[in-house]
Design an enzyme around this catalytic site. Structure first.
Site, short mmCIF file in Angstrom:
data_model
loop_
_atom_site.label_atom_id
_atom_site.label_comp_id
_atom_site.label_asym_id
_atom_site.label_seq_id
_atom_site.Cartn_x
_atom_site.Cartn_y
_atom_site.Cartn_z
N THR A 130 6.04 3.59 7.87
CA THR A 130 6.12 4.61 8.11
C THR A 130 7.74 4.71 8.93
O THR A 130 8.29 3.77 9.78
CB THR A 130 5.07 5.50 8.55
OG1 THR A 130 4.75 4.59 9.71
CG2 THR A 130 3.54 5.81 7.81
N CYS A 131 7.65 5.74 9.24
CA CYS A 131 9.21 5.87 10.69
C CYS A 131 8.70 6.07 11.57
O CYS A 131 9.34 6.17 13.11
CB CYS A 131 9.90 7.35 9.85
SG CYS A 131 10.81 6.94 8.86
N ASP A 132 7.39 5.84 12.48
CA ASP A 132 6.94 5.49 13.51
C ASP A 132 6.75 4.17 14.25
O ASP A 132 6.90 3.16 13.42
CB ASP A 132 5.78 6.49 13.40
CG ASP A 132 5.10 6.50 14.52
OD1 ASP A 132 5.66 6.02 15.94
OD2 ASP A 132 4.00 6.88 15.03
#
Ligand SMILES: *Cc1c(COP(=O)(O)O)cnc(C)c1O
Length: 381
Positions: free
Chosen positions: A327-329
């Protein structure tokens, strides 16, 4: 789990792949029974709520600890084939609703089953009396959770000093308290927690029986049984020995003992296989991006205070590497210090002993679905 088999399964089903070994599930249950022969295990469904896992334990004769209506129904599904009368008689033997807090709608839905439910406060008594008057009650005590990996005593359990008043209050509301429960904290490696909890419970039980509550015959020693994640974890055999001396020493002979093992029964039965989908070097350190992370099967890193070593199938000289989820976190970090060989895009990696509090708390964050699941040896017994 055999590495060649894991790779073959990943090729066949794709990744990320959550592999559940039902032989190991049955072995874990058999071990639990072996070391705690007079304790009926109520498997805590929240640890791994796949219906196939519930079915395997049901067939092997386990009972269940549920904490929501959905979990109750998941277990009850397996009881449908029983004749109505038998089902009614069996419900307490098979299910305990162990969440001390229940909303009204849940209580109303549970009431026709005459369930066994846990409480630990006055507000709950009024709610149960009104919305589930046919329930039997277990009172949860607050006990020390010292050194447990996951602490639970800040959220649940009445003070032992107010226990008998809570039993009286339930009685005054027309309800029956069947016994006491506690939870010493998850992955408890400090076995003294159990000893302290047992002496607190024994004192409460003694006082309650003196005050006339003779029907209290159940003792629920909760979960917390440690999974053997590494060689430092003391084996269940030792805890079994301790409990087998302490329980008869502290409690009357007519006590019925049950437990709610979650992690112990499932942790070692599952393996995750994921794939390297990206690669970079940051601050001189190799960074690998894999297609599963902390919003998914590695959720235990956040919610369960766990570490899962990520291992490669590929051999070769290793370097200290970072492993990230897809994910982009930036929170989606599996490890900043993993010894890994130089991996290529498309290489497979795996994490073992990842059966508890993992897939069950996986999300769809960022549009990435939970890992697909494959069951091995599910239909043998
Ligand atoms: C989570 C939970 C369990 C299972 O605990 P483990 O540490 O996984 O064995 C048992 N009982 C209750 C009430 C729980 O909340």
């Amino acid at each position: 789990m055999d590495k060649r088999r894991l790779r073959r399964l990943a090729r066949q089903h794709g990744t990320p792949l959550f592999v559940v070994d039902h032989r190991q599930l049955r072995r874990n249950l058999a071990n639990f029974r072996r070391w705690l022969p007079n304790v009926q295990p109520y498997y805590a469904v929240k640890a791994n709520s796949l219906p196939e896992v519930v079915r395997t334990f049901y067939r092997a004769g386990a009972s269940f600890d549920v904490a929501s209506l959905a979990e109750f129904q998941l277990v009850y599904e397996n009881m449908r084939e029983l004749p109505e009368k038998e089902r009614q008689d069996l419900i307490w033997d098979k299910i305990i609703y162990a969440n001390p807090i229940k909303d009204r709608a849940t209580l109303e839905a549970l009431d026709p089953y005459r369930p066994l439910v846990v409480y630990d406060n006055y507000a709950e008594i009024g709610k149960i009396a009104r919305h589930a008057p046919h329930a039997g009650l277990m009172l949860r005590l607050r006990v020390p959770n010292t050194g447990a990996m996951v602490e639970l005593s800040s959220k649940f359990g009445c003070e032992p000093g107010e226990a008998v008043d809570l039993i009286q209050a339930a009685h005054d509301a027309g309800l029956t308290v069947e016994g006491l429960s506690f939870h010493v904290g998850s992955q408890t490696t400090n076995f003294q927690n159990y000893v302290q909890a047992l002496s607190l419970a024994a004192a409460v039980l003694k006082e309650a029986r003196m005050r006339g509550f003779k029907k209290m015959i159940q003792l629920d020693i909760g979960g917390g049984f440690p999974a053997p994640y590494d060689a430092n974890v003391r084996p269940l055999r030792e805890l079994g020995r301790l409990l087998r001396t302490e329980i008869p020493r502290l409690f009357p002979k007519d006590i019925c003992v049950l437990a709610e093992p979650g992690r112990y029964l499932v942790a070692t039965a599952c393996t995750l296989v994921a794939e390297v989908i990206g690669k970079a070097v940051r601050d001189g350190r190799p960074c690998y991006y894999i297609n599963d992370g902390v919003y998914h099967t590695f959720s235990g890193i956040v919610f369960d205070h766990m570490k899962y070593p990520v291992r490669a199938f590929r051999r070769g000289p290793t370097a200290l590497s970072a492993v990230f989820g897809p994910t982009c976190d930036a929170l989606d970090t599996i490890s900043l210090a993993e010894e890994l060989p130089d991996l290529e895009l498309g290489d497979l990696v795996y994490a073992e002993n990842i059966g508890a509090y993992s897939h069950a708390s996986s999300t769809w964050f960022n549009g990435f679905p939970p890992a697909r699941v494959v069951h091995l040896h599910a239909d043998e017994s």
